[in-house]
Design a protein around this motif. Structure first.
Motif, PDB file in Angstrom:
ATOM      1  N   ALA A  81       0.641   6.640  -6.879  1.00  0.00           N
ATOM      2  CA  ALA A  81      -0.557   7.459  -7.064  1.00  0.00           C
ATOM      3  C   ALA A  81      -0.224   8.931  -6.823  1.00  0.00           C
ATOM      4  CB  ALA A  81      -1.657   6.999  -6.103  1.00  0.00           C
ATOM      5  N   PHE A  82       0.569   9.185  -5.795  1.00  0.00           N
ATOM      6  CA  PHE A  82       0.929  10.566  -5.463  1.00  0.00           C
ATOM      7  C   PHE A  82       1.747  11.181  -6.604  1.00  0.00           C
ATOM      8  CE2 PHE A  82       3.840  13.705  -3.586  1.00  0.00           C
ATOM      9  CZ  PHE A  82       2.922  14.569  -3.005  1.00  0.00           C
ATOM     10  N   GLU A  92      -6.624   4.225   0.635  1.00  0.00           N
ATOM     11  CA  GLU A  92      -6.112   3.394   1.735  1.00  0.00           C
ATOM     12  C   GLU A  92      -5.014   4.117   2.505  1.00  0.00           C
ATOM     13  OE1 GLU A  92      -4.349  -0.429   0.724  1.00  0.00           O
ATOM     14  OE2 GLU A  92      -4.064  -0.923   2.853  1.00  0.00           O
ATOM     15  N   SER A  93      -4.077   4.735   1.782  1.00  0.00           N
ATOM     16  CA  SER A  93      -2.970   5.385   2.495  1.00  0.00           C
ATOM     17  C   SER A  93      -3.474   6.579   3.299  1.00  0.00           C
ATOM     18  CB  SER A  93      -1.856   5.787   1.516  1.00  0.00           C
ATOM     19  OG  SER A  93      -2.240   6.859   0.692  1.00  0.00           O
ATOM     20  N   ASN A 107      -0.456  12.021  -9.503  1.00  0.00           N
ATOM     21  CA  ASN A 107      -1.278  13.211  -9.257  1.00  0.00           C
ATOM     22  C   ASN A 107      -0.490  14.501  -9.369  1.00  0.00           C
ATOM     23  OD1 ASN A 107      -3.483  11.637  -8.818  1.00  0.00           O
ATOM     24  ND2 ASN A 107      -3.286  11.615  -6.581  1.00  0.00           N
ATOM     25  N   ARG A 127      -5.086   5.199   6.449  1.00  0.00           N
ATOM     26  CA  ARG A 127      -4.076   4.726   7.404  1.00  0.00           C
ATOM     27  C   ARG A 127      -3.343   5.890   8.061  1.00  0.00           C
ATOM     28  NH1 ARG A 127      -1.818  -0.644   7.090  1.00  0.00           N
ATOM     29  NH2 ARG A 127      -2.806  -1.947   5.504  1.00  0.00           N
ATOM     30  N   ILE A 180       2.506  13.971   3.602  1.00  0.00           N
ATOM     31  CA  ILE A 180       1.825  14.511   2.422  1.00  0.00           C
ATOM     32  C   ILE A 180       1.606  13.418   1.378  1.00  0.00           C
ATOM     33  CG2 ILE A 180       2.027  16.182   0.534  1.00  0.00           C
ATOM     34  CD1 ILE A 180       3.768  17.867   2.573  1.00  0.00           C
ATOM     35  N   ARG A 181       2.634  12.641   1.137  1.00  0.00           N
ATOM     36  CA  ARG A 181       2.547  11.585   0.130  1.00  0.00           C
ATOM     37  C   ARG A 181       1.466  10.569   0.485  1.00  0.00           C
ATOM     38  NH1 ARG A 181       7.928   9.857   0.262  1.00  0.00           N
ATOM     39  NH2 ARG A 181       8.563  11.716  -0.844  1.00  0.00           N
ATOM     40  N   LEU A 182       1.440  10.170   1.757  1.00  0.00           N
ATOM     41  CA  LEU A 182       0.446   9.164   2.153  1.00  0.00           C
ATOM     42  C   LEU A 182      -0.935   9.794   2.294  1.00  0.00           C
ATOM     43  CD1 LEU A 182       2.518   7.080   4.733  1.00  0.00           C
ATOM     44  CD2 LEU A 182       2.083   6.555   2.336  1.00  0.00           C
ATOM     45  N   TRP A 203       0.828  -1.209   0.000  1.00  0.00           N
ATOM     46  CA  TRP A 203       0.000   0.000   0.000  1.00  0.00           C
ATOM     47  C   TRP A 203       0.865   1.263   0.000  1.00  0.00           C
ATOM     48  CZ3 TRP A 203       0.074   3.685   3.851  1.00  0.00           C
ATOM     49  CH2 TRP A 203       0.671   3.320   5.071  1.00  0.00           C
ATOM     50  N   VAL A 204       2.059   1.175   0.578  1.00  0.00           N
ATOM     51  CA  VAL A 204       2.958   2.339   0.589  1.00  0.00           C
ATOM     52  C   VAL A 204       3.467   2.599  -0.836  1.00  0.00           C
ATOM     53  CG1 VAL A 204       5.072   3.325   1.545  1.00  0.00           C
ATOM     54  CG2 VAL A 204       3.679   1.790   2.949  1.00  0.00           C
ATOM     55  N   GLU A 233       2.070   1.697  -3.595  1.00  0.00           N
ATOM     56  CA  GLU A 233       0.938   2.163  -4.418  1.00  0.00           C
ATOM     57  C   GLU A 233       0.652   3.636  -4.163  1.00  0.00           C
ATOM     58  OE1 GLU A 233      -1.500  -2.086  -4.732  1.00  0.00           O
ATOM     59  OE2 GLU A 233      -2.185  -0.550  -3.312  1.00  0.00           O
ATOM     60  N   ALA A 234       0.744   4.021  -2.888  1.00  0.00           N
ATOM     61  CA  ALA A 234       0.496   5.432  -2.548  1.00  0.00           C
ATOM     62  C   ALA A 234       1.538   6.330  -3.208  1.00  0.00           C
ATOM     63  CB  ALA A 234       0.515   5.609  -1.027  1.00  0.00           C
ATOM     64  N   CYS A 235       2.796   5.879  -3.216  1.00  0.00           N
ATOM     65  CA  CYS A 235       3.867   6.676  -3.843  1.00  0.00           C
ATOM     66  C   CYS A 235       3.579   6.870  -5.326  1.00  0.00           C
ATOM     67  CB  CYS A 235       5.220   5.981  -3.702  1.00  0.00           C
ATOM     68  SG  CYS A 235       5.798   5.892  -2.019  1.00  0.00           S
ATOM     69  N   PHE A 290       3.452   1.375   8.539  1.00  0.00           N
ATOM     70  CA  PHE A 290       4.344   2.423   8.048  1.00  0.00           C
ATOM     71  C   PHE A 290       3.788   3.821   8.345  1.00  0.00           C
ATOM     72  CE2 PHE A 290       6.297   5.032   4.671  1.00  0.00           C
ATOM     73  CZ  PHE A 290       7.630   4.742   4.918  1.00  0.00           C
ATOM     74  N   ALA A 291       2.460   3.949   8.359  1.00  0.00           N
ATOM     75  CA  ALA A 291       1.846   5.246   8.654  1.00  0.00           C
ATOM     76  C   ALA A 291       2.115   5.635  10.109  1.00  0.00           C
ATOM     77  CB  ALA A 291       0.349   5.184   8.378  1.00  0.00           C
ATOM     78  N   LYS A 343      -2.109  12.152   0.581  1.00  0.00           N
ATOM     79  CA  LYS A 343      -2.651  12.419  -0.757  1.00  0.00           C
ATOM     80  C   LYS A 343      -2.373  11.291  -1.740  1.00  0.00           C
ATOM     81  CE  LYS A 343      -2.761  17.223  -1.514  1.00  0.00           C
ATOM     82  NZ  LYS A 343      -2.042  18.450  -1.868  1.00  0.00           N
ATOM     83  N   GLY A 344      -2.071  10.117  -1.243  1.00  0.00           N
ATOM     84  CA  GLY A 344      -1.770   8.983  -2.132  1.00  0.00           C
ATOM     85  C   GLY A 344      -3.022   8.289  -2.603  1.00  0.00           C
ATOM     86  N   THR A 345      -3.342   7.154  -1.988  1.00  0.00           N
ATOM     87  CA  THR A 345      -4.554   6.398  -2.334  1.00  0.00           C
ATOM     88  C   THR A 345      -5.554   6.535  -1.180  1.00  0.00           C
ATOM     89  OG1 THR A 345      -3.671   4.439  -1.242  1.00  0.00           O
ATOM     90  CG2 THR A 345      -3.178   4.681  -3.590  1.00  0.00           C
ATOM     91  N   TRP A 380       6.475  12.361   3.805  1.00  0.00           N
ATOM     92  CA  TRP A 380       5.711  11.107   3.893  1.00  0.00           C
ATOM     93  C   TRP A 380       4.263  11.380   4.293  1.00  0.00           C
ATOM     94  CZ3 TRP A 380       6.009   6.929   1.463  1.00  0.00           C
ATOM     95  CH2 TRP A 380       7.225   6.325   1.161  1.00  0.00           C
TER      96      TRP A 380
END
Lengths: 308, 249
Positions: free
Chosen positions: A302-303, B151-152, A306, B155, B143-145, A295-296, A298-300, B91-92, B147-149, B141
């Motif tokens: 996606a970010f 799920e992130s 964007n 979390r 900001i990235r998390l 998930w980390v 994937e978030a990277c 990780f969050a 504004k990521g998905t 981190w």
């Protein structure tokens, strides 16, 4: 067509014979590419999986200095993994694919990391013996024919020699310490001695891939030559601090080298084949960390998307 | 000198326990580069802890070493804030804990580099360089998390909410602080709190995270009271020196 390939192969071998490094965009035989990719990815995986048995003692390192050194050392290993994955990627396979092969059991890593680290002296034994054996191999690999691999090795060797010294320092301190510490040190040597000799791979007579690797100068010296160099260097180091290698047949020869007893190759092939004490644990750990981090990652992605 | 000893130990303990928690995460990172970064941060913190403990041992002047202070002190004599001992749930949580501490340490060391105690000033000036980078990294981190998905984001918000109860304690002061503030050695944490809140608000806004309000706030570390986690951290960390008290490592 086949005439053309023959010509390319001849030119390729000439380069090798003249000690010209092979670079990523150069023509190379498929067999060479496969061999180098396999060896580098295996090497990278070994660095990364090797973080686990040492990581096992970070939270219990017995002094602030020991804790910092161990952590810095493991961090170096992670860095080596990174160089090696990057060097291996120059031949067109991605790190994701390497990890997938590792997780599927298609790619190997050094079997030494399938043994558990059971007492603090194991941190000494791993540095002294495992990194010590790795250095003998890696010093030789600095001259390997594939350019990116060779350059990665030059950097890695500088750090590995520090690792070996810190490992030997731990052993020396333990041997100069209490009776319990001496017992821990001897126990660590007893458990890691034979697996570290096995790190050099099968005897030359049984090594299936060796001849081509030597011809292509991917490998520069044979398994037995390297193993002997390690043995001759290490036994006197053990004796100097009062340790005894667990080999009743080990004997000094008139020429200053050592004769040693037979290696238990059945155990070696068992562990390589997946049946060692920690094979499952090491791989499960890596797979879990990778899955937990999905998930980390994937978030990277996606970010980053964007932001564009 | 007792006040100075206690104050220095507090600074050390925050770095030591947080550094230890980060070290636990070695080989568990979401990818190799991040694994290396976490270990790097851990090493910075352990280095800070060691320097403060060396100084604390010198101030105390009773023959104890930095290692004695780290490895032979019981829980009740540990003064780290409870935030630092919270576990690596995911990780969050690791990054939220880090961000709260980094922002605190950044303003604290920015002020302490002008402390009238030259050793504290020097360690703070050196640490500030490291912490400036840590804060940049953990802010990114969040900001990235955030504004990521989806799920992130969920979390990250949960981590912030879970850890919020440990943030007021960062700014608690007692008679040790009062005495040392008057000598120009320590810093008034009420000032740091304002700066910290502004930073948190700024980054939460950039990360689309909601600022938690109200709720229970933990207290106790100034007197050596902790969450249940610290006992386990020390049981592991101190195992060898306690099991083999005459051994030298």
């Amino acid at each position: 067509m086949s005439e053309n390939i023959e010509k390319l192969e001849k030119q390729f071998q000439e380069k090798i014979d003249n000690e010209v490094k092979i670079e990523p965009r150069d023509w190379m035989p498929d067999g060479y590419r496969q061999h180098v990719v396999r060896q580098m990815s295996q090497h990278a995986h070994s660095e990364v999986i090797g973080m686990q048995p040492e990581g096992n003692w970070i939270t219990r390192a017995p002094s602030l200095r020991a804790k910092k050194i161990l952590l810095a050392k493991i961090q170096d290993e992670a860095g080596h993994g990174l160089y090696l994955y990057s060097a291996a990627e120059t031949l067109g396979t991605s790190r994701d694919t390497f990890l997938q092969w590792l997780h599927e059991g298609k790619a190997k890593y050094s079997s030494i990391f399938n043994y558990p680290s059971l007492n603090w002296a194991d941190m000494g034994a791993i540095g002294w013996l495992v990194d010590g054996a790795a250095i003998v191999n890696q010093v030789s690999l600095q001259k390997t024919s594939y350019g990116p691999y060779s350059r990665a090795m030059v950097r890695i060797c500088k750090e590995e020699s520090f690792h070996q010294r810190q490992g030997y320092e731990i052993m020396a301190k333990m041997m100069a310490g209490t009776k319990e510490q001496q017992q821990m040190a001897q126990d660590a040597l007893n458990r890691f001695w034979w697996p570290s000799l096995m790190m050099f791979g099968p005897h030359d007579s049984d090594s299936t891939r060796s001849s081509k690797a030597l011809k292509w100068k991917i490998k520069r010296e044979t398994n037995d030559t390297l193993r002997k160099r390690f043995i001759d260097k290490t036994i006197p180091q053990a004796e100097f601090i009062g340790l005894k290698v667990p080999d009743p047949d080990a004997m000094l020869q008139p020429d200053g080298s050592y004769k040693t007893g037979a290696i238990d190759w059945e155990e070696f092939w068992n562990v390589v084949g997946g049946n060692g004490p920690c094979n499952k644990q090491r791989l499960d750990h890596h797979i879990k960390a990778h899955k937990d981090g999905k998930w980390v990652r994937e978030a990277c992605l996606a970010f980053a998307k964007n932001q564009n | 000198m007792k006040n100075l000893f206690k104050y220095t130990v507090r600074l050390a303990d925050n770095s030591l326990i947080l550094g230890h928690r980060l070290a636990e995460n070695c080989s568990w990172g979401p990818y190799l580069e991040e694994d290396i970064s976490v270990t790097n941060t851990s090493l910075d913190l352990l280095g800070q802890a060691e320097e403060f403990l060396i100084y604390a041992a010198e101030v105390e002047n009773e023959g104890r070493t930095a290692d004695d202070l780290a490895y032979k002190r019981p829980e009740i004599e540990y003064y780290n804030v409870q935030l630092t001992e919270q576990p690596n749930d995911d990780f969050a949580h690791i990054q939220a804990r880090q961000f709260f501490m980094d922002a605190f340490n950044f303003y604290l060391y920015s002020a302490l580099k002008n402390s009238s105690d030259s050793t504290i000033a020097a360690i703070s000036a050196k640490s500030l360089k490291e912490v400036t980078y840590h804060l940049r990294r953990s802010s990114e981190w969040l900001i990235r998390l955030g504004k990521g998905t989806p799920e992130s984001k969920e979390r990250m918000q949960k981590a912030v909410n879970d850890l919020w109860q440990f943030t007021s304690e960062l700014f608690e002061m007692d008679e040790v602080d009062e005495a040392l503030i008057s000598e120009g050695i320590a810093i008034d944490l009420k000032e740091i709190q304002k700066l910290w809140k502004n930073k948190i608000t700024e980054i939460f806004k950039m990360a689309d995270l909601t600022y938690p309000e109200g709720g229970y706030q933990a207290t106790g570390s100034r007197k050596g009271y902790h969450t249940e986690y610290l006992g386990f951290i020390l049981a592991e960390m101190q195992y060898l020196p306690r099991a083999y008290p005459t051994a030298k490592w």
